[in-house]
Design a protein around this motif. Sequence first.
Motif, PDB file in Angstrom:
ATOM      1  N   TRP A 138       0.832  -1.206   0.000  1.00 41.03           N
ATOM      2  CA  TRP A 138       0.000   0.000   0.000  1.00 41.03           C
ATOM      3  C   TRP A 138       0.865   1.254   0.000  1.00 41.03           C
ATOM      4  CZ3 TRP A 138      -0.546   4.326   2.987  1.00 41.03           C
ATOM      5  CH2 TRP A 138      -1.688   5.109   2.781  1.00 41.03           C
ATOM      6  N   GLY A 139       1.902   1.269   0.849  1.00 42.38           N
ATOM      7  CA  GLY A 139       2.792   2.422   0.911  1.00 42.38           C
ATOM      8  C   GLY A 139       3.559   2.636  -0.386  1.00 42.38           C
ATOM      9  N   VAL A 140       4.026   1.550  -0.983  1.00 39.97           N
ATOM     10  CA  VAL A 140       4.769   1.649  -2.241  1.00 39.97           C
ATOM     11  C   VAL A 140       3.881   2.202  -3.351  1.00 39.97           C
ATOM     12  CG1 VAL A 140       5.851   0.284  -4.086  1.00 39.97           C
ATOM     13  CG2 VAL A 140       6.475  -0.125  -1.701  1.00 39.97           C
ATOM     14  N   ARG A 141       2.659   1.706  -3.423  1.00 37.24           N
ATOM     15  CA  ARG A 141       1.738   2.196  -4.452  1.00 37.24           C
ATOM     16  C   ARG A 141       1.378   3.660  -4.227  1.00 37.24           C
ATOM     17  NH1 ARG A 141      -2.080  -3.248  -4.722  1.00 37.24           N
ATOM     18  NH2 ARG A 141      -0.918  -4.291  -6.412  1.00 37.24           N
ATOM     19  N   ALA A 142       1.206   4.044  -2.965  1.00 39.45           N
ATOM     20  CA  ALA A 142       0.905   5.444  -2.660  1.00 39.45           C
ATOM     21  C   ALA A 142       2.066   6.344  -3.092  1.00 39.45           C
ATOM     22  CB  ALA A 142       0.618   5.616  -1.169  1.00 39.45           C
ATOM     23  N   TRP A 143       3.284   5.908  -2.805  1.00 40.56           N
ATOM     24  CA  TRP A 143       4.461   6.679  -3.201  1.00 40.56           C
ATOM     25  C   TRP A 143       4.579   6.762  -4.723  1.00 40.56           C
ATOM     26  CZ3 TRP A 143       7.387  10.428  -2.399  1.00 40.56           C
ATOM     27  CH2 TRP A 143       8.663  10.552  -2.994  1.00 40.56           C
ATOM     28  N   GLU A 144       4.246   5.693  -5.412  1.00 42.01           N
ATOM     29  CA  GLU A 144       4.271   5.709  -6.874  1.00 42.01           C
ATOM     30  C   GLU A 144       3.283   6.733  -7.420  1.00 42.01           C
ATOM     31  OE1 GLU A 144       6.114   3.934  -9.199  1.00 42.01           O
ATOM     32  OE2 GLU A 144       7.365   3.290  -7.523  1.00 42.01           O
ATOM     33  N   ARG A 145       2.102   6.817  -6.796  1.00 41.23           N
ATOM     34  CA  ARG A 145       1.113   7.793  -7.244  1.00 41.23           C
ATOM     35  C   ARG A 145       1.594   9.217  -6.999  1.00 41.23           C
ATOM     36  NH1 ARG A 145      -2.521   3.803  -5.214  1.00 41.23           N
ATOM     37  NH2 ARG A 145      -2.611   4.837  -3.177  1.00 41.23           N
ATOM     38  N   VAL A 146       2.246   9.429  -5.851  1.00 38.63           N
ATOM     39  CA  VAL A 146       2.784  10.758  -5.551  1.00 38.63           C
ATOM     40  C   VAL A 146       3.865  11.129  -6.564  1.00 38.63           C
ATOM     41  CG1 VAL A 146       4.132  12.091  -3.877  1.00 38.63           C
ATOM     42  CG2 VAL A 146       2.230  10.662  -3.092  1.00 38.63           C
ATOM     43  N   LYS A 147       4.762  10.200  -6.852  1.00 38.15           N
ATOM     44  CA  LYS A 147       5.824  10.464  -7.833  1.00 38.15           C
ATOM     45  C   LYS A 147       5.250  10.790  -9.198  1.00 38.15           C
ATOM     46  CE  LYS A 147       8.417   6.823  -7.641  1.00 38.15           C
ATOM     47  NZ  LYS A 147       9.569   5.952  -8.003  1.00 38.15           N
ATOM     48  N   ASN A 148       4.240  10.029  -9.616  1.00 41.59           N
ATOM     49  CA  ASN A 148       3.636  10.282 -10.922  1.00 41.59           C
ATOM     50  C   ASN A 148       2.974  11.654 -10.973  1.00 41.59           C
ATOM     51  OD1 ASN A 148       4.440   7.777 -11.881  1.00 41.59           O
ATOM     52  ND2 ASN A 148       2.511   6.768 -11.339  1.00 41.59           N
TER      53      ASN A 148
END
Length: 304
Positions: free
Chosen positions: A274-284
Motif C-alpha cells: 500500500w505504501g509503495v503504491r501510494a508513493w508511486e502515485r505521488v511520484k507520478n
Amino acid sequence: MSNGNPPWYEVDENGEIMILEVPARLKSHPEVIRRGFEPLIPIKIGVVYITPPSNGIEYYIKILDTDTEEARIFQQLSRRVDPRNHTIPGELTSPEVGHPLLITPALASLGSMVGLTKTLPRTLSIFLQLMEGIEFMHSLQIAHMDVCAGNLLGTDIHLSRLYPNVEPDRVYFIDFGSSLQLPLGPGFQYAITLPPSQYGRARGITRFDPYSWDVYCAALTMQQTLESCFENDSPLIARLYVDWVKGKERGCTTVCRCRPTARRARQLLSGILWGVRAWERVKNAIYSLKDCASIQHMEASSWS
C-alpha cells in the motif's frame, strides 16, 4: 510402487527404463482417451506429463499417488471460495474409471511473471499472493510442505482467456503430493519430521514446525526470484522483507518462533505494498506537474 502408484515407466527389450516414453498405461487411461489428450513429454518422469498445444492450450496430467493426501487436500482446497485461495483450478478424475489423475492448465512460471516488468509494486504484489495462498492453507490446518518456485504458476491476460476459471495476473499453487492435514493450527502445532522437498534443511534440521517450514520455504522462493530476476539490483525493501520472513533459525523442536506466521507476513506485506503504491502515485503526480510547468514555460518563452 503400491496399488499401481507412480512412477509409471516404459521399458525396452533389455529392461531399461525409457525415460522419455509416455507409459502405455497413461495413454490408454479412459479419461485421457475421453478427453482426446495425447500426453507428449514428461515434466516429472513417471509422474507428470504435458499435452501438446492445441490452439495455445496445454494441460499437465499428474498420476496421483494414492498413498498421499494429495487428492483429498486438493478437493478440500478447490471447493473453498476465498480471495486468498490460490489453488490451481483442475479436475480430479474418478478412481472408478481408472487410476486417479489430476488435470490442470499449463500456466506460466513464477519468474516469468516477475520478469515481465521487474517493477517493485508488481514484485511485491506477486509475493503478496504467495503469502496469501500459504495463509489460506494454514487457516485450514494444511501445510503445503514443498513451497518453491517450481510449484508456483501464474497467468496473464492471454492465458486467462484460454483456460476456464483462471484469473489474470494471479499466482497458483500446484503439487500437493507432500501436503499434510495437521491436527493443530499455526502457533500450536509442534515440529514434525520433514518429508523430502525442493529446498535443503535449515542447518541440517530434520524436524520442523510444518507451518514455519512453509514460511521459510516461501522466503527462499522470494529470495531466489529476486536474485534471478533482478540479479544484483533487487529493491532494498523487498530484500529486507524477505530477510525478515526468512528469520533466524534456532532449531525449535516445538512451536517455532524463529519467523513470522504466514498471516503476519501477509499483513505486513499488504501495508508495504500500500505504501509503495501510494508513493508511486505521488511520484507520478509530481512528474505530471513538472511536465505541465515545463510546457507552460516553453509556451511563455515562445510568446516573448
